[in-house]
Design a protein around this motif. Sequence first.
Motif, PDB file in Angstrom:
ATOM      1  N   LEU A 181      65.268  73.426  65.959  1.00  0.00           N
ATOM      2  CA  LEU A 181      66.795  73.132  65.991  1.00  0.00           C
ATOM      3  C   LEU A 181      66.800  72.111  67.295  1.00  0.00           C
ATOM      4  O   LEU A 181      67.521  71.344  67.199  1.00  0.00           O
ATOM      5  CB  LEU A 181      67.536  74.391  66.255  1.00  0.00           C
ATOM      6  CG  LEU A 181      68.049  74.869  64.963  1.00  0.00           C
ATOM      7  CD1 LEU A 181      68.604  76.257  65.281  1.00  0.00           C
ATOM      8  CD2 LEU A 181      68.987  73.895  64.190  1.00  0.00           C
TER       9      LEU A 181
ATOM     10  N   ASP B 184      67.838  68.518  67.225  1.00  0.00           N
ATOM     11  CA  ASP B 184      67.949  68.301  65.764  1.00  0.00           C
ATOM     12  C   ASP B 184      69.456  68.357  65.182  1.00  0.00           C
ATOM     13  O   ASP B 184      69.695  68.749  64.196  1.00  0.00           O
ATOM     14  CB  ASP B 184      66.827  68.717  65.082  1.00  0.00           C
ATOM     15  CG  ASP B 184      67.153  68.282  63.529  1.00  0.00           C
ATOM     16  OD1 ASP B 184      67.472  67.121  63.657  1.00  0.00           O
ATOM     17  OD2 ASP B 184      66.697  68.890  62.699  1.00  0.00           O
ATOM     18  N   ILE B 185      70.282  68.803  66.250  1.00  0.00           N
ATOM     19  CA  ILE B 185      71.521  69.267  65.935  1.00  0.00           C
ATOM     20  C   ILE B 185      72.703  68.041  65.976  1.00  0.00           C
ATOM     21  O   ILE B 185      72.594  67.357  66.889  1.00  0.00           O
ATOM     22  CB  ILE B 185      72.141  70.520  66.844  1.00  0.00           C
ATOM     23  CG1 ILE B 185      71.134  71.674  66.745  1.00  0.00           C
ATOM     24  CG2 ILE B 185      73.400  70.966  66.391  1.00  0.00           C
ATOM     25  CD1 ILE B 185      71.574  72.511  67.910  1.00  0.00           C
ATOM     26  N   SER B 186      73.338  67.844  64.844  1.00  0.00           N
ATOM     27  CA  SER B 186      74.472  66.796  64.897  1.00  0.00           C
ATOM     28  C   SER B 186      75.525  67.431  64.512  1.00  0.00           C
ATOM     29  O   SER B 186      75.632  68.415  63.611  1.00  0.00           O
ATOM     30  CB  SER B 186      73.814  65.703  63.988  1.00  0.00           C
ATOM     31  OG  SER B 186      73.945  66.039  62.630  1.00  0.00           O
ATOM     32  N   TYR B 187      76.702  66.738  64.837  1.00  0.00           N
ATOM     33  CA  TYR B 187      78.040  67.540  64.700  1.00  0.00           C
ATOM     34  C   TYR B 187      78.751  66.663  63.418  1.00  0.00           C
ATOM     35  O   TYR B 187      78.673  65.482  63.532  1.00  0.00           O
ATOM     36  CB  TYR B 187      78.798  67.331  65.778  1.00  0.00           C
ATOM     37  CG  TYR B 187      78.376  68.395  66.694  1.00  0.00           C
ATOM     38  CD1 TYR B 187      77.508  68.194  67.869  1.00  0.00           C
ATOM     39  CD2 TYR B 187      78.958  69.663  66.817  1.00  0.00           C
ATOM     40  CE1 TYR B 187      77.316  69.133  68.795  1.00  0.00           C
ATOM     41  CE2 TYR B 187      78.638  70.558  67.916  1.00  0.00           C
ATOM     42  CZ  TYR B 187      77.835  70.388  68.766  1.00  0.00           C
ATOM     43  OH  TYR B 187      77.307  71.232  69.453  1.00  0.00           O
ATOM     44  N   ILE B 188      78.919  67.346  62.413  1.00  0.00           N
ATOM     45  CA  ILE B 188      79.297  66.411  61.298  1.00  0.00           C
ATOM     46  C   ILE B 188      80.771  66.822  61.059  1.00  0.00           C
ATOM     47  O   ILE B 188      81.363  67.848  61.266  1.00  0.00           O
ATOM     48  CB  ILE B 188      78.645  67.003  60.109  1.00  0.00           C
ATOM     49  CG1 ILE B 188      77.195  66.979  60.303  1.00  0.00           C
ATOM     50  CG2 ILE B 188      79.248  66.397  58.687  1.00  0.00           C
ATOM     51  CD1 ILE B 188      76.423  67.515  59.110  1.00  0.00           C
TER      52      ILE B 188
ATOM     53  N   LEU C  70      66.008  79.236  57.765  1.00  0.00           N
ATOM     54  CA  LEU C  70      66.223  78.486  58.866  1.00  0.00           C
ATOM     55  C   LEU C  70      65.322  78.229  59.927  1.00  0.00           C
ATOM     56  O   LEU C  70      64.941  79.248  60.472  1.00  0.00           O
ATOM     57  CB  LEU C  70      67.700  78.971  59.625  1.00  0.00           C
ATOM     58  CG  LEU C  70      68.998  78.573  58.894  1.00  0.00           C
ATOM     59  CD1 LEU C  70      70.195  79.238  59.739  1.00  0.00           C
ATOM     60  CD2 LEU C  70      69.281  77.460  58.346  1.00  0.00           C
ATOM     61  N   ASP C  71      64.973  76.990  60.171  1.00  0.00           N
ATOM     62  CA  ASP C  71      63.802  76.890  60.905  1.00  0.00           C
ATOM     63  C   ASP C  71      64.423  76.857  62.430  1.00  0.00           C
ATOM     64  O   ASP C  71      64.633  75.495  63.104  1.00  0.00           O
ATOM     65  CB  ASP C  71      63.073  75.335  60.714  1.00  0.00           C
ATOM     66  CG  ASP C  71      62.254  75.584  59.474  1.00  0.00           C
ATOM     67  OD1 ASP C  71      62.030  74.689  58.835  1.00  0.00           O
ATOM     68  OD2 ASP C  71      61.950  76.689  59.235  1.00  0.00           O
ATOM     69  N   THR C  72      64.908  77.815  62.881  1.00  0.00           N
ATOM     70  CA  THR C  72      65.493  77.728  64.259  1.00  0.00           C
ATOM     71  C   THR C  72      64.594  77.305  65.483  1.00  0.00           C
ATOM     72  O   THR C  72      65.010  76.506  66.412  1.00  0.00           O
ATOM     73  CB  THR C  72      65.831  79.079  64.694  1.00  0.00           C
ATOM     74  OG1 THR C  72      64.839  80.203  64.502  1.00  0.00           O
ATOM     75  CG2 THR C  72      67.112  79.780  63.753  1.00  0.00           C
TER      76      THR C  72
END
Lengths: 210, 179
Positions: free
Chosen positions: B166, B169-173, B161-163
């Motif tokens: 992040l 680049d976070i989207s809620y799915i 995981l390329d923390t």
Amino acid sequence: MDKDSPTLPVFGIKRHRMTTDGTGVSTLVGAYGCPLKCRYCLNPLAWNPETLKKCIPMSPETLYEKVKIDALYFLATGGGITFGGGEALLHADFIRQFRKVCGPDWTLTVETSLNVPSAKLEKVLDVVNDYIVDIKDLEPSVYKAYTGMPIDNTLLNLKLLLEKVSLDHVYIRVPKIPEYNTDAHIQQSVTKLKNMGFKNIEVFPYVVRQ
Amino acid sequence: MKGKEKCKALKEIRRQIAEKNDIPYVVSQCKYQGDCLGTCPKCEAELRYLERELAIRQGLGKAVAVAGISISVCASLTACASETENNAPDSGYEDISGNVDVAPYDSEDEVIPETNVGEPEGNVSDSLKESEQNSPENEKEPEIEGKVEGEEGIDETNEPLDTDNLTGDISYINIDPEN
């Protein structure tokens, strides 16, 4: 990332799994989301809302770029990608698209409870090689008590697998669930599965975390 | 399977791939005493080396044999089946809903890669694929695909995981099992 491309909310990737996900060397991809809320869930990350904030949404192409580092191991040993979670089949569109990206040679495996609408399973039937099914318990009352969900979808999808998939590629795990099922329940589940025609059935104990 | 055992099994896989394809490959001994995650920059470099050599052979129109290596055979050859697995009831599969690593890598377990990477032989052309850049010939400590810039050790190879990337680049799915 293609706007129309399905994305996978990935919370973890584990490389170099051996003897755990079928044949060969595999990479486990953990994706968020599960319709069940099992008391002894071994991976509550998969449905904890806090996890979702940390997930990385990956397109099939992005994931492929990430995991292709082990392509030679996959090809050499008959391994590939195992989609877990959570409920892998919630991401059927993604898995289908991922197959197009990775090509035909990798083994794609899903870890699933089968408790999804059959349309989800149907979408991956021709792209997934192996199915690892955590069946919980086939007694409806036990199933509902433990998972919080009715068993109907699971039963429908077991029949679908029987009809559409070589049973050599279906591995069903029947857990001993403390305080929920008994040895008699477990034996009934195993017997029912065998009578349905499934061959690869394994009974195992759940690990109860304190 | 513990990291060291994984390392041995993966090394055996690499050895068999090399043997099948007449690729010179020196099986080097890892000097690190502690456990590891099953891979390290040196192991990764050996894998990239094999990929490159196979690509060369394919480019020359030679037959390449990769498939058909049994992981169980590799494990037994390296005597690396762990006691836990051997004693597991109805062995074959672990708990399937777990085992996804998200915990941060413990730097105390960091592997010290050997400095004298088994020097592979063979010609290297400029037309090789991207993995060539990671070859042992070119670098003492090769760049690993997916490695986060500025970080050392092997943790990134098993901590994908390329923390660092992040942010933003976070989207809620929305996952609706009924749809």
